[in-house]
Design a protein around this motif. Structure first.
Motif: not given
Length: 267
Positions: A98-114, A120-123
């Protein structure tokens, strides 16, 4: 190829025909773990609904991550992660496509946690290393406190009507594995202003930041996306009531940045 064509049609749909249709936003959330994250989700959902008329979009939210598939994502011009990320391989692949084909994204706080090891491992290398660029979580401030943010890109559309600094709402601020300043694909939009130090109240010494450089809003120039470190309210853990003590949307300037960002991603 079929998934790509469906996405292109969906992204173009708002501009076809006589009257312009309102773009559609879908927000994914889990809201099952940290009480502060749950508190944020509970206030974020009505906030997005309330902004729909001003910004001009249709809003849908779900805790069913099975809805993260190519056919469904193609219906939306913006995807929001409120508190977590997809964990299933097929869902991750659908989001990446979706993102590679032109979609858009907004993320908050814990959505980036790994963090490896953790629940929530970095996998997911594409998401944490390439898309966000931040790598794993490294540490955080405590307790949640407000901070003065330095606007790093004052001419960027998300800062329309904002001065050189802004007062953010109380938050648990994250430090990351990678220095985003060294990543040519990442544009840091706002960081912790040095006037905020010391940031955090402890009680542990490492929970209080006294110096350093900490990005809190950034975008990847290869995608239509923005990440906000905000999304962790202060809670009455010590008093035992577990009541919410702050709101992520209590800062007028921070709220304006959120609204400007929605407009920027949907334009």
């Amino acid at each position: 190829m079929k998934q790509f064509i469906i996405l292109l049609i969906a992204l173009a749909t708002p501009f076809l025909g006589g009257a312009q249709q309102r773009p559609k936003i879908i927000a994914f959330y889990t809201a099952k773990n940290d009480l502060a994250h749950i508190s944020f989700v509970k206030e974020a959902l009505p906030w997005f609904e309330n902004q729909a008329e001003e910004v001009g979009y249709e809003f849908y939210s779900t805790s069913d991550w099975k809805e993260m598939n190519g056919e469904n994502l193609a219906k939306y011009q913006l995807v929001v992660f409120l508190d977590t990320r997809p964990e299933i391989t097929d869902q991750r692949e659908a989001f990446e496509s979706y993102m590679k084909n032109g979609g858009a994204w907004m993320g908050f706080h814990f959505s980036a946690f790994a963090l490896t090891p953790s629940d929530f491992p970095q996998d997911w290398n594409w998401y944490h290393e390439v898309f966000l660029g931040s790598g794993q979580y490294a540490s955080n401030t405590w307790r949640p406190t407000s901070a003065t943010l330095k606007v790093e890109q004052p001419l960027h559309e998300i800062f329309e009507g904002i001065s050189a600094t802004l007062k953010a709402a109380p938050n648990e601020w994250y430090r990351w594995e990678h220095d985003l300043r060294t990543n040519p694909d990442i544009q840091i939009l706002a960081s912790i202003d040095p006037s905020s130090f010391p940031l955090g109240t402890g009680p542990k010494a490492h929970e209080i930041w006294r110096e350093g450089y900490y990005p809190v809003i950034w975008t990847n120039k290869n995608y239509r996306m923005i990440y906000f470190n905000m999304g962790h309210n202060d809670m009455d853990y010590d008093g035992g009531t577990n009541e919410t003590l702050s709101s992520t949307f209590e800062s007028p300037d921070q709220e304006r940045v959120f609204i400007n960002s929605l407009k920027w991603l949907l334009e």
